[in-house]
Design a protein around this motif. Structure first.
Motif, mmCIF file in Angstrom:
data_model
loop_
_atom_site.group_PDB
_atom_site.id
_atom_site.type_symbol
_atom_site.label_atom_id
_atom_site.label_comp_id
_atom_site.label_asym_id
_atom_site.label_seq_id
_atom_site.Cartn_x
_atom_site.Cartn_y
_atom_site.Cartn_z
ATOM 1 N N PRO A 11 0.667 -1.064 0.040
ATOM 2 C CA PRO A 11 -0.176 -0.141 0.017
ATOM 3 C C PRO A 11 0.889 1.466 -0.080
ATOM 4 C CG PRO A 11 -0.846 -1.511 1.818
ATOM 5 C CD PRO A 11 0.444 -2.075 1.207
ATOM 6 N N ASN A 12 2.234 1.245 0.657
ATOM 7 C CA ASN A 12 2.898 2.387 0.507
ATOM 8 C C ASN A 12 3.870 2.683 -0.575
ATOM 9 O OD1 ASN A 12 2.180 2.447 3.224
ATOM 10 N ND2 ASN A 12 3.891 1.482 3.796
ATOM 11 N N PHE A 13 3.459 1.808 -1.815
ATOM 12 C CA PHE A 13 4.211 2.061 -3.036
ATOM 13 C C PHE A 13 3.667 3.268 -3.755
ATOM 14 C CE2 PHE A 13 3.649 1.669 -7.476
ATOM 15 C CZ PHE A 13 5.017 1.546 -8.084
ATOM 16 N N VAL A 14 4.517 4.116 -4.134
ATOM 17 C CA VAL A 14 3.926 5.471 -4.680
ATOM 18 C C VAL A 14 4.016 5.440 -6.088
ATOM 19 C CG1 VAL A 14 4.348 7.993 -4.793
ATOM 20 C CG2 VAL A 14 4.584 6.585 -2.583
ATOM 21 N N GLY A 15 5.083 4.922 -6.895
ATOM 22 C CA GLY A 15 5.351 5.066 -8.383
ATOM 23 C C GLY A 15 6.613 4.283 -8.578
ATOM 24 N N LEU A 16 6.877 4.020 -9.998
ATOM 25 C CA LEU A 16 8.201 3.832 -10.555
ATOM 26 C C LEU A 16 8.506 4.414 -11.833
ATOM 27 C CD1 LEU A 16 7.832 1.318 -12.885
ATOM 28 C CD2 LEU A 16 7.240 -0.108 -10.969
ATOM 29 N N HIS A 17 9.693 4.531 -12.372
ATOM 30 C CA HIS A 17 9.992 5.035 -13.580
ATOM 31 C C HIS A 17 11.005 4.132 -14.231
ATOM 32 C CE1 HIS A 17 10.464 7.421 -16.916
ATOM 33 N NE2 HIS A 17 11.751 7.848 -16.699
ATOM 34 N N ILE A 18 10.778 3.546 -15.379
ATOM 35 C CA ILE A 18 11.661 2.687 -16.116
ATOM 36 C C ILE A 18 12.581 3.976 -16.970
ATOM 37 C CG2 ILE A 18 12.161 0.948 -17.970
ATOM 38 C CD1 ILE A 18 9.323 -0.059 -16.855
ATOM 39 N N ALA A 19 13.948 4.001 -16.368
ATOM 40 C CA ALA A 19 14.665 5.096 -17.550
ATOM 41 C C ALA A 19 15.482 4.608 -18.591
ATOM 42 C CB ALA A 19 15.631 5.783 -16.158
ATOM 43 N N LEU A 20 14.609 4.503 -19.652
ATOM 44 C CA LEU A 20 15.074 3.874 -20.640
ATOM 45 C C LEU A 20 16.598 4.431 -21.303
ATOM 46 C CD1 LEU A 20 11.999 3.429 -23.286
ATOM 47 C CD2 LEU A 20 13.640 1.904 -21.872
ATOM 48 N N HIS A 21 16.660 5.708 -20.971
ATOM 49 C CA HIS A 21 17.725 6.497 -21.476
ATOM 50 C C HIS A 21 19.184 5.840 -20.593
ATOM 51 C CE1 HIS A 21 16.147 8.716 -18.429
ATOM 52 N NE2 HIS A 21 17.375 9.598 -18.162
ATOM 53 N N ILE A 22 18.987 5.063 -19.475
ATOM 54 C CA ILE A 22 20.193 4.769 -19.116
ATOM 55 C C ILE A 22 19.757 3.248 -18.595
ATOM 56 C CG2 ILE A 22 21.380 6.442 -17.941
ATOM 57 C CD1 ILE A 22 19.396 6.357 -15.442
ATOM 58 N N PRO A 23 19.747 2.292 -19.660
ATOM 59 C CA PRO A 23 19.142 1.118 -19.638
ATOM 60 C C PRO A 23 19.573 0.357 -18.523
ATOM 61 C CG PRO A 23 20.669 1.290 -21.487
ATOM 62 C CD PRO A 23 20.567 2.663 -20.868
ATOM 63 N N GLY A 24 18.698 -0.607 -17.770
ATOM 64 C CA GLY A 24 18.968 -1.179 -16.661
ATOM 65 C C GLY A 24 18.368 -0.593 -15.366
ATOM 66 N N PHE A 25 18.237 0.554 -15.519
ATOM 67 C CA PHE A 25 17.620 1.412 -13.970
ATOM 68 C C PHE A 25 16.302 1.453 -14.063
ATOM 69 C CE2 PHE A 25 22.169 2.675 -14.348
ATOM 70 C CZ PHE A 25 22.323 3.044 -12.886
ATOM 71 N N CYS A 26 15.714 1.174 -12.888
ATOM 72 C CA CYS A 26 14.560 1.618 -12.502
ATOM 73 C C CYS A 26 14.320 2.286 -11.183
ATOM 74 C CB CYS A 26 13.535 0.120 -12.408
ATOM 75 S SG CYS A 26 11.705 0.407 -11.975
ATOM 76 N N PHE A 27 13.587 3.603 -11.156
ATOM 77 C CA PHE A 27 13.633 4.142 -9.817
ATOM 78 C C PHE A 27 12.078 4.151 -9.273
ATOM 79 C CE2 PHE A 27 16.198 7.342 -12.564
ATOM 80 C CZ PHE A 27 17.279 6.758 -12.373
#
Ligand SMILES: Cc1cc2nc3c(=O)[nH]c(=O)nc-3n(C[C@H](O)[C@H](O)[C@H](O)COP(=O)(O)O)c2cc1C
Length: 481
Positions: free
Chosen positions: A333-349
Protein backbone atom coordinates in the motif's frame (compact mmCIF):
# COMPACT_ATOMS: atom_id res chain seq x y z
CA UNK A 1 3.45 13.39 -36.67
CA UNK A 2 0.94 16.17 -37.41
CA UNK A 3 0.60 16.83 -33.68
CA UNK A 4 4.38 16.96 -33.33
CA UNK A 5 4.69 19.26 -36.34
CA UNK A 6 2.11 21.59 -34.78
CA UNK A 7 4.29 21.84 -31.67
CA UNK A 8 7.40 22.61 -33.72
CA UNK A 9 8.93 19.32 -32.51
CA UNK A 10 9.96 17.98 -35.95
CA UNK A 11 13.01 18.72 -38.05
CA UNK A 12 13.18 17.84 -41.77
CA UNK A 13 16.27 16.72 -43.61
CA UNK A 14 15.83 16.79 -47.38
CA UNK A 15 18.31 14.05 -48.17
CA UNK A 16 20.87 12.02 -46.32
CA UNK A 17 23.40 9.38 -47.29
CA UNK A 18 22.93 6.37 -45.02
CA UNK A 19 25.50 4.41 -46.99
CA UNK A 20 27.88 6.81 -45.22
CA UNK A 21 25.87 6.43 -41.94
CA UNK A 22 24.99 10.12 -41.90
CA UNK A 23 21.50 9.63 -40.45
CA UNK A 24 22.97 7.68 -37.52
CA UNK A 25 25.63 10.36 -37.02
CA UNK A 26 23.04 13.13 -37.08
CA UNK A 27 20.81 11.36 -34.52
CA UNK A 28 23.82 10.95 -32.20
CA UNK A 29 24.51 14.66 -32.58
CA UNK A 30 20.92 15.63 -31.71
CA UNK A 31 21.16 13.52 -28.56
CA UNK A 32 24.65 14.84 -27.71
CA UNK A 33 23.30 18.39 -27.96
CA UNK A 34 19.85 18.07 -26.41
CA UNK A 35 19.90 14.88 -24.36
CA UNK A 36 17.78 11.72 -24.64
CA UNK A 37 14.58 13.50 -23.75
CA UNK A 38 15.31 16.74 -25.58
CA UNK A 39 15.84 15.98 -29.26
CA UNK A 40 13.27 16.52 -32.03
CA UNK A 41 11.53 13.91 -34.15
CA UNK A 42 13.31 13.88 -37.50
CA UNK A 43 11.96 13.22 -41.00
CA UNK A 44 14.48 12.21 -43.66
CA UNK A 45 12.73 12.91 -46.97
CA UNK A 46 15.16 10.99 -49.23
CA UNK A 47 17.66 8.45 -48.02
CA UNK A 48 20.50 6.77 -49.88
CA UNK A 49 20.50 3.06 -49.11
CA UNK A 50 22.63 0.43 -50.85
CA UNK A 51 23.63 2.90 -53.57
CA UNK A 52 20.05 3.99 -54.34
CA UNK A 53 18.22 7.18 -53.43
CA UNK A 54 14.90 6.08 -51.93
CA UNK A 55 12.09 8.62 -52.02
CA UNK A 56 9.92 7.31 -49.16
CA UNK A 57 10.41 9.36 -46.01
CA UNK A 58 12.00 7.80 -42.94
CA UNK A 59 11.03 9.01 -39.47
CA UNK A 60 13.25 8.82 -36.40
CA UNK A 61 12.96 9.66 -32.69
CA UNK A 62 9.19 10.04 -32.81
CA UNK A 63 8.97 8.75 -29.21
CA UNK A 64 12.06 10.56 -28.02
CA UNK A 65 10.40 12.97 -25.62
CA UNK A 66 7.87 12.44 -22.83
CA UNK A 67 5.64 15.01 -24.47
CA UNK A 68 5.27 12.56 -27.36
CA UNK A 69 3.80 9.92 -25.00
CA UNK A 70 1.36 12.56 -23.79
CA UNK A 71 0.26 13.52 -27.31
CA UNK A 72 -0.15 9.88 -28.32
CA UNK A 73 -2.49 9.28 -25.39
CA UNK A 74 -4.53 12.42 -25.95
CA UNK A 75 -3.23 14.62 -23.12
CA UNK A 76 -3.67 18.35 -23.68
CA UNK A 77 -0.08 19.57 -23.33
CA UNK A 78 -0.94 23.25 -22.87
CA UNK A 79 0.83 24.85 -19.94
CA UNK A 80 2.54 21.61 -18.88
CA UNK A 81 6.25 20.90 -18.90
CA UNK A 82 7.51 17.48 -20.09
CA UNK A 83 7.46 15.85 -16.67
CA UNK A 84 3.97 17.13 -15.92
CA UNK A 85 2.80 15.81 -19.30
CA UNK A 86 4.29 12.42 -18.56
CA UNK A 87 2.64 12.29 -15.12
CA UNK A 88 -0.69 13.30 -16.67
CA UNK A 89 -0.27 10.40 -19.12
CA UNK A 90 0.32 7.97 -16.25
CA UNK A 91 -2.75 9.32 -14.44
CA UNK A 92 -4.94 8.99 -17.54
CA UNK A 93 -3.80 5.43 -18.21
CA UNK A 94 -4.31 4.48 -14.55
CA UNK A 95 -7.95 5.56 -14.90
CA UNK A 96 -8.34 3.19 -17.82
CA UNK A 97 -7.55 0.21 -15.62
CA UNK A 98 -10.24 -1.50 -13.54
CA UNK A 99 -9.95 -2.56 -9.88
CA UNK A 100 -8.45 -5.91 -10.96
CA UNK A 101 -5.69 -4.28 -12.97
CA UNK A 102 -7.30 -5.12 -16.29
CA UNK A 103 -7.24 -2.55 -19.07
CA UNK A 104 -10.46 -1.34 -20.58
CA UNK A 105 -10.66 -3.22 -23.90
CA UNK A 106 -12.50 -2.61 -27.15
CA UNK A 107 -12.61 -5.41 -29.70
CA UNK A 108 -11.04 -4.51 -33.06
CA UNK A 109 -13.44 -3.77 -35.92
CA UNK A 110 -13.01 -5.55 -39.25
CA UNK A 111 -12.96 -3.37 -42.35
CA UNK A 112 -12.98 -4.40 -45.98
CA UNK A 113 -9.88 -4.28 -48.14
CA UNK A 114 -11.01 -1.15 -49.96
CA UNK A 115 -11.32 0.67 -46.62
CA UNK A 116 -7.83 -0.31 -45.51
CA UNK A 117 -5.07 2.21 -46.29
CA UNK A 118 -2.48 -0.55 -45.92
CA UNK A 119 -3.95 -2.23 -49.01
CA UNK A 120 -3.58 0.65 -51.46
CA UNK A 121 -0.77 -1.24 -53.19
CA UNK A 122 -0.48 -5.03 -53.25
CA UNK A 123 2.72 -6.78 -54.22
CA UNK A 124 2.84 -10.55 -54.69
CA UNK A 125 4.85 -13.25 -56.45
CA UNK A 126 8.04 -12.27 -58.25
CA UNK A 127 7.43 -8.56 -57.66
CA UNK A 128 8.11 -8.92 -53.94
CA UNK A 129 11.33 -7.14 -52.98
CA UNK A 130 11.83 -6.09 -49.38
CA UNK A 131 15.18 -4.55 -50.27
CA UNK A 132 13.44 -1.89 -52.43
CA UNK A 133 12.26 -0.01 -49.31
CA UNK A 134 14.34 2.23 -47.05
CA UNK A 135 15.10 -0.23 -44.29
CA UNK A 136 18.39 1.03 -42.96
CA UNK A 137 21.60 -0.45 -41.70
CA UNK A 138 21.97 1.72 -38.62
CA UNK A 139 25.56 0.87 -37.72
CA UNK A 140 28.49 -0.45 -39.82
CA UNK A 141 28.85 -3.29 -37.28
CA UNK A 142 25.22 -4.46 -37.72
CA UNK A 143 24.76 -7.68 -39.65
CA UNK A 144 22.85 -5.80 -42.35
CA UNK A 145 19.76 -3.72 -42.97
CA UNK A 146 16.93 -4.03 -40.45
CA UNK A 147 13.19 -3.53 -40.17
CA UNK A 148 13.47 -2.56 -36.54
CA UNK A 149 10.04 -1.19 -35.60
CA UNK A 150 7.81 -3.93 -37.02
CA UNK A 151 4.96 -5.38 -34.96
CA UNK A 152 4.94 -9.11 -35.62
CA UNK A 153 1.38 -10.48 -35.62
CA UNK A 154 0.85 -14.19 -34.91
CA UNK A 155 -2.35 -16.14 -34.36
CA UNK A 156 -2.80 -19.34 -32.42
CA UNK A 157 -6.00 -21.38 -31.99
CA UNK A 158 -5.64 -21.51 -28.18
CA UNK A 159 -4.06 -18.19 -27.28
CA UNK A 160 -5.55 -15.93 -29.93
CA UNK A 161 -3.51 -13.10 -31.33
CA UNK A 162 -0.07 -11.83 -30.31
CA UNK A 163 1.45 -8.54 -31.39
CA UNK A 164 5.10 -7.98 -30.47
CA UNK A 165 7.82 -5.65 -31.72
CA UNK A 166 10.79 -7.78 -32.78
CA UNK A 167 13.62 -6.67 -35.02
CA UNK A 168 13.73 -8.26 -38.48
CA UNK A 169 16.98 -8.42 -40.44
CA UNK A 170 16.55 -8.02 -44.19
CA UNK A 171 18.01 -11.21 -45.62
CA UNK A 172 17.00 -10.98 -49.26
CA UNK A 173 14.18 -9.75 -51.51
CA UNK A 174 11.80 -12.35 -50.07
CA UNK A 175 13.35 -13.26 -46.75
CA UNK A 176 13.57 -11.50 -43.38
CA UNK A 177 14.63 -12.69 -39.93
CA UNK A 178 12.14 -12.63 -37.04
CA UNK A 179 13.73 -12.13 -33.64
CA UNK A 180 11.52 -12.86 -30.61
CA UNK A 181 13.95 -13.61 -27.78
CA UNK A 182 13.40 -16.88 -25.86
CA UNK A 183 10.31 -16.77 -23.65
CA UNK A 184 8.81 -13.72 -25.30
CA UNK A 185 5.12 -14.32 -26.01
CA UNK A 186 5.82 -14.48 -29.76
CA UNK A 187 8.57 -17.05 -29.12
CA UNK A 188 6.12 -19.17 -27.07
CA UNK A 189 3.54 -18.97 -29.88
CA UNK A 190 6.11 -20.12 -32.44
CA UNK A 191 7.54 -22.90 -30.28
CA UNK A 192 3.98 -24.12 -29.56
CA UNK A 193 3.31 -24.42 -33.29
CA UNK A 194 6.61 -26.18 -33.83
CA UNK A 195 5.83 -28.68 -31.05
CA UNK A 196 2.41 -29.36 -32.56
CA UNK A 197 4.22 -30.40 -35.73
CA UNK A 198 3.01 -27.57 -37.91
CA UNK A 199 5.33 -27.10 -40.92
CA UNK A 200 5.48 -23.33 -40.53
CA UNK A 201 3.73 -20.41 -38.83
CA UNK A 202 1.82 -17.84 -40.81
CA UNK A 203 2.81 -14.35 -39.73
CA UNK A 204 2.52 -10.69 -40.67
CA UNK A 205 4.87 -7.83 -39.84
CA UNK A 206 3.03 -4.54 -39.49
CA UNK A 207 4.96 -1.31 -40.07
CA UNK A 208 3.94 2.17 -39.00
CA UNK A 209 1.11 1.20 -36.65
CA UNK A 210 -0.43 4.07 -34.74
CA UNK A 211 1.44 4.94 -31.52
CA UNK A 212 -1.01 3.26 -29.11
CA UNK A 213 -0.78 -0.07 -30.98
CA UNK A 214 2.99 0.26 -31.18
CA UNK A 215 3.27 1.04 -27.45
CA UNK A 216 1.24 -2.00 -26.40
CA UNK A 217 3.02 -4.26 -28.90
CA UNK A 218 6.38 -3.09 -27.53
CA UNK A 219 5.79 -3.70 -23.84
CA UNK A 220 4.48 -6.21 -21.34
CA UNK A 221 1.37 -4.10 -20.77
CA UNK A 222 -0.58 -7.01 -22.30
CA UNK A 223 -0.31 -10.39 -20.56
CA UNK A 224 0.23 -13.71 -22.40
CA UNK A 225 -2.88 -14.49 -24.44
CA UNK A 226 -4.32 -10.98 -24.12
CA UNK A 227 -5.05 -9.25 -27.40
CA UNK A 228 -2.83 -6.18 -27.75
CA UNK A 229 -5.23 -4.73 -30.34
CA UNK A 230 -8.23 -4.91 -27.98
CA UNK A 231 -6.20 -3.16 -25.27
CA UNK A 232 -4.99 -0.52 -27.72
CA UNK A 233 -8.63 0.09 -28.76
CA UNK A 234 -9.62 0.51 -25.11
CA UNK A 235 -6.83 3.01 -24.47
CA UNK A 236 -7.72 4.93 -27.60
CA UNK A 237 -11.46 4.84 -26.89
CA UNK A 238 -12.09 3.61 -30.44
CA UNK A 239 -11.74 0.13 -31.93
CA UNK A 240 -8.61 -0.54 -33.96
CA UNK A 241 -9.60 -1.26 -37.57
CA UNK A 242 -8.36 -4.63 -38.77
CA UNK A 243 -8.26 -6.28 -42.17
CA UNK A 244 -7.50 -9.79 -43.42
CA UNK A 245 -4.10 -10.55 -44.90
CA UNK A 246 -3.79 -11.47 -48.58
CA UNK A 247 -2.05 -14.82 -48.08
CA UNK A 248 -3.38 -15.94 -44.67
CA UNK A 249 -6.37 -15.45 -42.38
CA UNK A 250 -4.35 -13.29 -39.98
CA UNK A 251 -6.07 -10.01 -39.17
CA UNK A 252 -3.79 -6.97 -39.02
CA UNK A 253 -4.30 -3.29 -38.18
CA UNK A 254 -5.61 -1.65 -41.36
CA UNK A 255 -4.43 1.94 -40.83
CA UNK A 256 -0.74 1.16 -41.07
CA UNK A 257 1.91 2.02 -43.63
CA UNK A 258 2.89 -1.48 -44.71
CA UNK A 259 2.21 -5.16 -44.00
CA UNK A 260 4.76 -7.86 -44.84
CA UNK A 261 3.10 -11.27 -44.88
CA UNK A 262 4.83 -14.61 -44.82
CA UNK A 263 5.57 -18.03 -43.43
CA UNK A 264 8.03 -18.85 -40.66
CA UNK A 265 9.50 -22.37 -41.01
CA UNK A 266 11.05 -23.89 -37.93
CA UNK A 267 14.55 -24.56 -39.16
CA UNK A 268 16.71 -21.72 -37.92
CA UNK A 269 19.24 -19.40 -39.55
CA UNK A 270 21.98 -17.11 -38.22
CA UNK A 271 21.09 -13.47 -37.46
CA UNK A 272 22.82 -10.30 -36.35
CA UNK A 273 24.83 -8.86 -34.85
CA UNK A 274 22.83 -5.74 -34.06
CA UNK A 275 23.62 -2.55 -32.12
CA UNK A 276 21.29 -3.13 -29.16
CA UNK A 277 19.36 -0.83 -26.83
CA UNK A 278 22.22 -0.85 -24.30
CA UNK A 279 24.35 0.98 -26.85
CA UNK A 280 26.62 -2.02 -27.48
CA UNK A 281 26.85 -4.34 -30.45
CA UNK A 282 25.07 -7.57 -29.54
CA UNK A 283 26.26 -11.07 -30.21
CA UNK A 284 25.83 -12.83 -33.52
CA UNK A 285 22.98 -15.35 -33.11
CA UNK A 286 23.73 -18.68 -34.78
CA UNK A 287 20.07 -19.70 -34.76
CA UNK A 288 17.03 -17.52 -35.25
CA UNK A 289 13.59 -17.60 -36.82
CA UNK A 290 13.18 -16.28 -40.35
CA UNK A 291 10.20 -15.61 -42.62
CA UNK A 292 9.66 -16.29 -46.32
CA UNK A 293 7.69 -13.31 -47.59
CA UNK A 294 4.48 -14.17 -49.46
CA UNK A 295 3.01 -10.68 -49.99
CA UNK A 296 3.61 -7.01 -49.23
CA UNK A 297 0.78 -4.50 -49.06
CA UNK A 298 1.28 -0.81 -48.39
CA UNK A 299 -0.01 2.75 -48.65
CA UNK A 300 0.59 4.53 -51.90
CA UNK A 301 3.33 6.66 -50.33
CA UNK A 302 4.40 4.76 -47.25
CA UNK A 303 6.38 6.38 -44.47
CA UNK A 304 9.01 4.26 -42.71
CA UNK A 305 10.26 4.44 -39.17
CA UNK A 306 13.82 3.65 -38.21
CA UNK A 307 14.66 3.08 -34.58
CA UNK A 308 18.22 4.26 -34.06
CA UNK A 309 18.53 1.62 -31.38
CA UNK A 310 20.82 2.52 -28.51
CA UNK A 311 20.93 6.10 -29.77
CA UNK A 312 17.39 7.35 -29.09
CA UNK A 313 14.52 6.44 -26.73
CA UNK A 314 12.73 3.55 -28.37
CA UNK A 315 9.23 3.24 -26.96
CA UNK A 316 6.59 4.84 -24.78
CA UNK A 317 7.02 3.55 -21.26
CA UNK A 318 3.78 4.83 -19.72
CA UNK A 319 1.58 1.70 -20.29
CA UNK A 320 4.22 -0.64 -18.86
CA UNK A 321 4.77 1.58 -15.83
CA UNK A 322 1.04 1.74 -15.12
CA UNK A 323 0.71 -2.07 -15.38
CA UNK A 324 3.66 -2.70 -13.05
CA UNK A 325 2.54 0.00 -10.60
CA UNK A 326 -0.89 -1.59 -10.27
CA UNK A 327 0.64 -4.93 -9.27
CA UNK A 328 3.02 -3.33 -6.78
CA UNK A 329 0.37 -1.11 -5.19
CA UNK A 330 -1.71 -4.24 -4.52
CA UNK A 331 1.14 -5.85 -2.57
CA UNK A 332 2.53 -2.70 -0.94
CA UNK A 333 0.00 0.00 0.00
CA UNK A 334 2.95 2.38 0.54
CA UNK A 335 4.19 2.04 -3.05
CA UNK A 336 3.97 5.44 -4.76
CA UNK A 337 5.34 5.01 -8.30
CA UNK A 338 8.12 3.74 -10.53
CA UNK A 339 9.98 4.94 -13.54
CA UNK A 340 11.83 2.82 -16.10
CA UNK A 341 14.61 5.15 -17.18
CA UNK A 342 15.11 3.92 -20.75
CA UNK A 343 17.86 6.41 -21.49
CA UNK A 344 20.05 4.73 -18.88
CA UNK A 345 19.14 1.11 -19.63
CA UNK A 346 18.91 -1.28 -16.70
CA UNK A 347 17.77 1.32 -14.17
CA UNK A 348 14.37 1.52 -12.52
CA UNK A 349 13.56 4.26 -9.98
CA UNK A 350 10.91 3.47 -7.36
CA UNK A 351 9.29 5.74 -4.83
CA UNK A 352 7.59 4.68 -1.60
CA UNK A 353 5.87 6.37 1.32
CA UNK A 354 8.05 4.58 3.81
CA UNK A 355 6.39 3.80 7.15
CA UNK A 356 8.61 1.14 8.66
CA UNK A 357 11.90 -0.73 8.65
CA UNK A 358 12.64 -3.04 5.73
CA UNK A 359 10.07 -1.58 3.34
CA UNK A 360 12.59 -0.17 0.86
CA UNK A 361 14.33 -3.46 0.22
CA UNK A 362 11.05 -5.42 0.22
CA UNK A 363 9.51 -3.23 -2.50
CA UNK A 364 12.76 -3.16 -4.45
CA UNK A 365 13.03 -6.95 -4.41
CA UNK A 366 9.52 -7.26 -5.82
CA UNK A 367 10.25 -4.72 -8.59
CA UNK A 368 13.38 -6.61 -9.44
CA UNK A 369 11.36 -9.84 -9.76
CA UNK A 370 8.57 -8.25 -11.76
CA UNK A 371 10.56 -6.27 -14.33
CA UNK A 372 13.23 -8.06 -16.32
CA UNK A 373 14.48 -4.70 -17.54
CA UNK A 374 15.29 -3.59 -13.97
CA UNK A 375 18.87 -4.72 -13.32
CA UNK A 376 19.48 -1.84 -10.92
CA UNK A 377 16.46 -0.95 -8.81
CA UNK A 378 16.79 2.25 -6.79
CA UNK A 379 14.18 2.86 -4.10
CA UNK A 380 13.72 6.39 -2.76
CA UNK A 381 11.39 8.21 -0.39
CA UNK A 382 8.37 9.92 -1.89
CA UNK A 383 9.89 13.42 -1.60
CA UNK A 384 12.34 12.50 -4.39
CA UNK A 385 11.22 13.05 -8.00
CA UNK A 386 11.68 9.71 -9.77
CA UNK A 387 11.38 11.48 -13.12
CA UNK A 388 14.47 13.49 -12.34
CA UNK A 389 17.57 11.36 -12.79
CA UNK A 390 19.92 13.85 -11.15
CA UNK A 391 17.72 14.05 -8.07
CA UNK A 392 17.60 10.24 -7.79
CA UNK A 393 21.37 9.85 -8.14
CA UNK A 394 21.95 12.70 -5.70
CA UNK A 395 19.75 10.84 -3.25
CA UNK A 396 21.75 7.63 -3.71
CA UNK A 397 24.93 9.53 -2.97
CA UNK A 398 23.47 11.24 0.08
CA UNK A 399 21.01 8.79 1.69
CA UNK A 400 22.33 5.36 0.79
CA UNK A 401 24.75 3.19 2.76
CA UNK A 402 25.82 0.24 0.59
CA UNK A 403 25.88 -1.95 3.71
CA UNK A 404 23.31 -2.92 4.78
CA UNK A 405 20.86 -1.18 2.42
CA UNK A 406 21.59 -3.36 -0.61
CA UNK A 407 20.22 -6.64 -1.88
CA UNK A 408 21.91 -8.66 -4.62
CA UNK A 409 20.27 -11.41 -6.66
CA UNK A 410 22.97 -13.68 -8.09
CA UNK A 411 21.07 -15.09 -11.04
CA UNK A 412 17.85 -14.02 -12.73
CA UNK A 413 16.39 -13.68 -16.22
CA UNK A 414 17.98 -10.72 -17.99
CA UNK A 415 17.74 -8.71 -21.17
CA UNK A 416 19.31 -10.42 -24.14
CA UNK A 417 21.16 -7.32 -25.33
CA UNK A 418 22.95 -6.64 -22.03
CA UNK A 419 26.64 -6.73 -22.96
CA UNK A 420 27.87 -7.33 -19.42
CA UNK A 421 26.54 -10.84 -18.89
CA UNK A 422 28.68 -13.88 -19.68
CA UNK A 423 25.51 -15.89 -20.42
CA UNK A 424 23.01 -14.27 -22.78
CA UNK A 425 19.64 -13.69 -21.09
CA UNK A 426 20.93 -14.31 -17.54
CA UNK A 427 21.86 -11.48 -15.19
CA UNK A 428 22.52 -10.66 -11.57
CA UNK A 429 20.55 -7.78 -10.07
CA UNK A 430 20.91 -5.21 -7.34
CA UNK A 431 18.38 -3.38 -5.22
CA UNK A 432 19.61 -0.13 -3.72
CA UNK A 433 17.52 1.10 -0.83
CA UNK A 434 18.19 4.84 -0.87
CA UNK A 435 15.31 5.69 1.44
CA UNK A 436 16.28 7.43 4.69
CA UNK A 437 17.40 4.54 6.88
CA UNK A 438 15.80 4.22 10.30
CA UNK A 439 18.00 3.48 13.32
CA UNK A 440 16.61 -0.07 13.42
CA UNK A 441 17.79 -0.55 9.82
CA UNK A 442 21.30 0.55 10.74
CA UNK A 443 20.70 4.22 9.87
CA UNK A 444 21.70 7.29 11.93
CA UNK A 445 19.84 8.16 15.13
CA UNK A 446 18.62 11.28 13.43
CA UNK A 447 18.63 11.90 9.66
CA UNK A 448 19.71 15.48 8.94
CA UNK A 449 17.22 17.77 7.28
CA UNK A 450 17.85 18.92 3.71
CA UNK A 451 19.01 22.52 3.23
CA UNK A 452 16.23 23.13 0.73
CA UNK A 453 13.62 21.77 3.16
CA UNK A 454 14.78 24.25 5.80
CA UNK A 455 14.70 27.13 3.32
CA UNK A 456 11.07 26.35 2.43
CA UNK A 457 10.17 25.96 6.11
CA UNK A 458 11.60 29.39 6.83
CA UNK A 459 10.30 31.02 3.62
CA UNK A 460 7.25 28.99 2.50
CA UNK A 461 6.58 31.04 -0.66
CA UNK A 462 10.23 31.42 -1.66
CA UNK A 463 10.02 29.72 -5.05
CA UNK A 464 6.72 31.34 -6.12
CA UNK A 465 8.26 34.72 -5.28
CA UNK A 466 11.45 34.02 -7.17
CA UNK A 467 9.64 32.66 -10.24
CA UNK A 468 7.44 35.76 -10.32
CA UNK A 469 10.21 38.24 -9.77
CA UNK A 470 12.94 36.66 -11.90
CA UNK A 471 11.07 34.68 -14.55
CA UNK A 472 12.58 36.86 -17.30
CA UNK A 473 16.10 36.15 -16.17
CA UNK A 474 15.40 32.42 -15.82
CA UNK A 475 13.77 32.14 -19.25
CA UNK A 476 16.47 34.17 -20.96
CA UNK A 477 19.13 31.84 -19.57
CA UNK A 478 17.21 28.73 -20.71
CA UNK A 479 17.09 30.04 -24.26
CA UNK A 480 20.75 30.87 -24.39
CA UNK A 481 22.58 28.29 -22.32
C1 LIG B 1 12.16 -0.87 -31.15
C2 LIG B 1 11.99 -2.15 -30.37
C3 LIG B 1 12.65 -3.29 -30.78
C4 LIG B 1 12.50 -4.48 -30.07
N1 LIG B 1 13.13 -5.60 -30.52
C5 LIG B 1 12.93 -6.78 -29.89
C6 LIG B 1 13.50 -7.97 -30.42
O1 LIG B 1 14.18 -7.98 -31.44
N2 LIG B 1 13.26 -9.13 -29.75
C7 LIG B 1 12.49 -9.18 -28.63
O2 LIG B 1 12.28 -10.26 -28.09
N3 LIG B 1 11.96 -8.05 -28.09
C8 LIG B 1 12.13 -6.86 -28.71
N4 LIG B 1 11.58 -5.72 -28.21
C9 LIG B 1 10.82 -5.77 -26.95
C10 LIG B 1 9.45 -6.39 -27.18
O3 LIG B 1 8.76 -5.70 -28.18
C11 LIG B 1 8.61 -6.39 -25.92
O4 LIG B 1 9.25 -7.17 -24.93
C12 LIG B 1 7.20 -6.93 -26.15
O5 LIG B 1 6.54 -7.06 -24.93
C13 LIG B 1 7.23 -8.24 -26.86
O6 LIG B 1 5.93 -8.68 -27.13
P1 LIG B 1 5.40 -10.03 -26.44
O7 LIG B 1 5.35 -9.73 -24.97
O8 LIG B 1 4.04 -10.20 -27.04
O9 LIG B 1 6.35 -11.10 -26.80
C14 LIG B 1 11.69 -4.52 -28.91
C15 LIG B 1 11.02 -3.36 -28.50
C16 LIG B 1 11.16 -2.19 -29.23
C17 LIG B 1 10.41 -0.97 -28.79
Amino acid sequence: MAALEARGAVRHVEEIDQDAYEATGLMYRFIDEFGWLGGPAVVFDRVKVDGQWMESPVIANQFGRWEFDALAFGIDPDGLDQRQMYRATLAKLTELMDENGEWTTLQPAEVSTDQAPCKEVKVTGDDIDVTAFPFLQTNPADGGRYINTGNVVLEDPTHGRNVGTYRCQVKGPKKIAINPEPNQDGWKFLMGMKERGEPFAKAAVVLGAEPVVYAIGSSKAAGYGQDELAIAGGLKGKPINIVKCETSDIMVPADVEMVIEGEIPFDMEPEGPFGEMYGYIGRHKPENFYMNVTAITHRRNPIFINQFTGVTRHFMTAPLEVTASFKLRKIFPNFVGLHIALHIPGFCFVSIDKQGAGEGLAVGREVSKLLKISKITIVVDKDVDIHNQTEVLHTVGARWQPAPATHIVDEAPGMSGDPSTPKRGITSRVVIDATRQLPEEGGPQEFGKMNRECLVEGQPDIFERIDKKWSGLLQEWKQDP
